[in-house]
Write a protein that holds these residues in place. Structure first.
Motif, PDB file in Angstrom:
ATOM      1  N   ALA A 118       0.833  -1.207   0.000  1.00  0.00           N
ATOM      2  CA  ALA A 118       0.000   0.000   0.000  1.00  0.00           C
ATOM      3  C   ALA A 118       0.866   1.256   0.000  1.00  0.00           C
ATOM      4  N   GLU A 119       1.910   1.248   0.819  1.00  0.00           N
ATOM      5  CA  GLU A 119       2.805   2.409   0.876  1.00  0.00           C
ATOM      6  C   GLU A 119       3.498   2.614  -0.468  1.00  0.00           C
ATOM      7  N   GLU A 120       3.923   1.537  -1.089  1.00  0.00           N
ATOM      8  CA  GLU A 120       4.572   1.631  -2.404  1.00  0.00           C
ATOM      9  C   GLU A 120       3.600   2.157  -3.453  1.00  0.00           C
ATOM     10  N   ARG A 121       2.355   1.658  -3.402  1.00  0.00           N
ATOM     11  CA  ARG A 121       1.354   2.063  -4.390  1.00  0.00           C
ATOM     12  C   ARG A 121       0.980   3.525  -4.224  1.00  0.00           C
ATOM     13  N   ILE A 122       0.856   3.986  -2.989  1.00  0.00           N
ATOM     14  CA  ILE A 122       0.519   5.396  -2.749  1.00  0.00           C
ATOM     15  C   ILE A 122       1.628   6.304  -3.275  1.00  0.00           C
ATOM     16  N   LYS A 123       2.882   5.922  -3.039  1.00  0.00           N
ATOM     17  CA  LYS A 123       4.004   6.713  -3.552  1.00  0.00           C
ATOM     18  C   LYS A 123       4.006   6.723  -5.081  1.00  0.00           C
ATOM     19  N   GLU A 124       3.717   5.562  -5.662  1.00  0.00           N
ATOM     20  CA  GLU A 124       3.674   5.457  -7.125  1.00  0.00           C
ATOM     21  C   GLU A 124       2.584   6.360  -7.703  1.00  0.00           C
ATOM     22  N   LEU A 125       1.391   6.308  -7.127  1.00  0.00           N
ATOM     23  CA  LEU A 125       0.284   7.136  -7.608  1.00  0.00           C
ATOM     24  C   LEU A 125       0.554   8.613  -7.385  1.00  0.00           C
ATOM     25  N   ALA A 126       1.193   8.930  -6.278  1.00  0.00           N
ATOM     26  CA  ALA A 126       1.525  10.332  -5.999  1.00  0.00           C
ATOM     27  C   ALA A 126       2.449  10.898  -7.068  1.00  0.00           C
ATOM     28  N   THR A 127       3.380  10.068  -7.546  1.00  0.00           N
ATOM     29  CA  THR A 127       4.291  10.494  -8.605  1.00  0.00           C
ATOM     30  C   THR A 127       3.576  10.602  -9.944  1.00  0.00           C
ATOM     31  N   ILE A 128       2.807   9.553 -10.295  1.00  0.00           N
ATOM     32  CA  ILE A 128       2.143   9.506 -11.595  1.00  0.00           C
ATOM     33  C   ILE A 128       1.121  10.634 -11.750  1.00  0.00           C
ATOM     34  N   GLU A 132       2.274  14.778  -4.993  1.00  0.00           N
ATOM     35  CA  GLU A 132       3.273  14.858  -3.926  1.00  0.00           C
ATOM     36  C   GLU A 132       3.191  16.133  -3.091  1.00  0.00           C
ATOM     37  N   HIS A 133       2.943  17.280  -3.733  1.00  0.00           N
ATOM     38  CA  HIS A 133       2.993  18.526  -2.975  1.00  0.00           C
ATOM     39  C   HIS A 133       1.735  18.792  -2.162  1.00  0.00           C
ATOM     40  N   PHE A 134       0.702  17.925  -2.280  1.00  0.00           N
ATOM     41  CA  PHE A 134      -0.471  18.079  -1.398  1.00  0.00           C
ATOM     42  C   PHE A 134      -0.903  16.727  -0.814  1.00  0.00           C
ATOM     43  N   LEU A 135       0.037  15.795  -0.725  1.00  0.00           N
ATOM     44  CA  LEU A 135      -0.264  14.455  -0.234  1.00  0.00           C
ATOM     45  C   LEU A 135      -0.752  14.476   1.211  1.00  0.00           C
ATOM     46  N   TYR A 136      -0.264  15.434   2.009  1.00  0.00           N
ATOM     47  CA  TYR A 136      -0.644  15.486   3.420  1.00  0.00           C
ATOM     48  C   TYR A 136      -1.556  16.670   3.729  1.00  0.00           C
ATOM     49  N   ASN A 137      -2.100  17.291   2.691  1.00  0.00           N
ATOM     50  CA  ASN A 137      -3.074  18.370   2.876  1.00  0.00           C
ATOM     51  C   ASN A 137      -4.476  17.802   2.982  1.00  0.00           C
ATOM     52  N   LYS A 138      -5.340  18.470   3.739  1.00  0.00           N
ATOM     53  CA  LYS A 138      -6.726  18.037   3.827  1.00  0.00           C
ATOM     54  C   LYS A 138      -7.422  18.245   2.488  1.00  0.00           C
ATOM     55  N   ILE A 139      -8.266  17.312   2.134  1.00  0.00           N
ATOM     56  CA  ILE A 139      -8.966  17.367   0.851  1.00  0.00           C
ATOM     57  C   ILE A 139      -9.839  18.612   0.749  1.00  0.00           C
ATOM     58  N   ALA A 140     -10.355  19.085   1.867  1.00  0.00           N
ATOM     59  CA  ALA A 140     -11.198  20.288   1.873  1.00  0.00           C
ATOM     60  C   ALA A 140     -10.456  21.508   1.335  1.00  0.00           C
ATOM     61  N   ASN A 141      -9.128  21.497   1.409  1.00  0.00           N
ATOM     62  CA  ASN A 141      -8.325  22.646   0.998  1.00  0.00           C
ATOM     63  C   ASN A 141      -7.770  22.532  -0.423  1.00  0.00           C
ATOM     64  N   LEU A 142      -8.144  21.477  -1.153  1.00  0.00           N
ATOM     65  CA  LEU A 142      -7.600  21.258  -2.491  1.00  0.00           C
ATOM     66  C   LEU A 142      -8.444  21.942  -3.554  1.00  0.00           C
ATOM     67  N   SER A 143      -7.819  22.211  -4.696  1.00  0.00           N
ATOM     68  CA  SER A 143      -8.535  22.767  -5.840  1.00  0.00           C
ATOM     69  C   SER A 143      -9.382  21.678  -6.494  1.00  0.00           C
ATOM     70  N   ILE A 179      -2.672  15.796 -17.119  1.00  0.00           N
ATOM     71  CA  ILE A 179      -2.095  14.811 -16.202  1.00  0.00           C
ATOM     72  C   ILE A 179      -2.920  13.523 -16.228  1.00  0.00           C
ATOM     73  N   ILE A 180      -4.252  13.665 -16.231  1.00  0.00           N
ATOM     74  CA  ILE A 180      -5.139  12.497 -16.235  1.00  0.00           C
ATOM     75  C   ILE A 180      -5.067  11.772 -17.575  1.00  0.00           C
ATOM     76  N   LEU A 181      -5.032  12.520 -18.672  1.00  0.00           N
ATOM     77  CA  LEU A 181      -4.949  11.896 -19.993  1.00  0.00           C
ATOM     78  C   LEU A 181      -3.624  11.166 -20.173  1.00  0.00           C
ATOM     79  N   ASP A 182      -2.534  11.770 -19.717  1.00  0.00           N
ATOM     80  CA  ASP A 182      -1.229  11.118 -19.801  1.00  0.00           C
ATOM     81  C   ASP A 182      -1.212   9.834 -18.969  1.00  0.00           C
ATOM     82  N   PHE A 183      -1.877   9.894 -17.807  1.00  0.00           N
ATOM     83  CA  PHE A 183      -1.951   8.709 -16.956  1.00  0.00           C
ATOM     84  C   PHE A 183      -2.663   7.569 -17.686  1.00  0.00           C
TER      85      PHE A 183
END
Length: 252
Positions: A118-128, A132-143, A179-183
């Motif tokens: 799970a930790e490996e997969r989360i890191k992988e998805l964070a990169t893809i 990474e720069h909002f991995l530990y931010n609350k979702i309420a504060n995201l765009s 980013i989503i299309l490239d993914f």
């Protein structure tokens, strides 16, 4: 491979207490999507795209027809198939008091992904997905775009084979959309099967191996973008669609 056979979904509405009206949101839709292929489900709002994807994902039960995943019938192999599916709905609400990491960890636990994987997969998805720069931010504060990328990531922590994505880029800025299309392109190279609904014809033309055009619940054309343009004598899928429905009308 995903195989859809003669899917129909009938709904009943009531004009008043005594008078009811039946209509088919989908009426006899059939197609196949092979491994390593992006198949676009195209059509205007109200064409029946969401109903179709919900039936394929097992959220709605068809009135008639069948769905097969690698020749396994969905109704007879529901649990096994659901473990291999990533389903993204256009109106999914996330727990906005959680951080991105906490949500992805929770979803990993739901899918019984071992802790280390799970930790490996989360890191992988964070990169893809560039989380990474909002991995530990609350979702309420995201765009909006950041939230949608988190929404996609939470569907993917179990490394599914089949992607069912409903309007994945609607309302997003150009960077988040790309980013989503490239993914999706990267996952296609890994042999994943991707069903992707959109009303953005230009976007689908650039990414899809095959498209299924639907209008008023029925398939009006299917094939590669080049095949459809050739058959309709047009230079883009938008013009091809309008040529098949007889142009723009108030009803559309």
């Amino acid at each position: 491979m995903v195989k859809v056979e003669n899917l129909k979904k009938k709904f009943v509405t009531y004009k008043n207490k005594k008078e009811k009206e039946e209509f088919y949101a989908n009426n006899g839709i059939s197609f196949e999507a092979t491994n390593g292929e992006i198949v676009g489900i195209l059509g205007p709002n109200g064409a029946g795209k969401t109903t179709l994807l919900r039936m394929i994902a097992g959220i709605l039960e068809p009135t008639e027809g069948n769905v097969f995943f690698d020749e396994l019938n969905y109704q007879q192999n529901e649990i096994e198939i659901k473990q291999k599916i990533a389903y993204l709905s256009g109106n999914t609400k996330l727990y906005d008091t959680l951080s991105t990491y906490e949500l992805l960890k929770m979803c990993s636990d739901i899918y019984n992904v071992p802790k280390e994987k799970a930790e490996e997969r989360i890191k992988e998805l964070a990169t893809i997905l560039n989380l990474e720069h909002f991995l530990y931010n609350k979702i309420a504060n995201l765009s909006t775009g950041q939230t949608q990328r988190v929404n996609i990531a939470r569907c993917l922590v179990h490394n599914p084979q089949y992607y069912i994505l409903d309007e994945a880029t609607t309302g997003l800025d150009i960077i988040s959309s790309q980013i989503i299309l490239d993914f999706m392109k990267q996952e296609k190279k890994k042999g994943k099967t991707i069903l992707y609904s959109t009303h953005y014809m230009e976007e689908a033309e650039n990414i899809c191996d095959k498209v299924i055009m639907i209008n008023k619940g029925t398939v009006i054309q299917a094939g590669t973008p080049e095949e459809i343009k050739k058959q309709t004598g047009t230079t883009c899928l938008r013009d091809a669609f309008f040529s098949m429905i007889g142009g723009v009308t108030d009803e559309e």
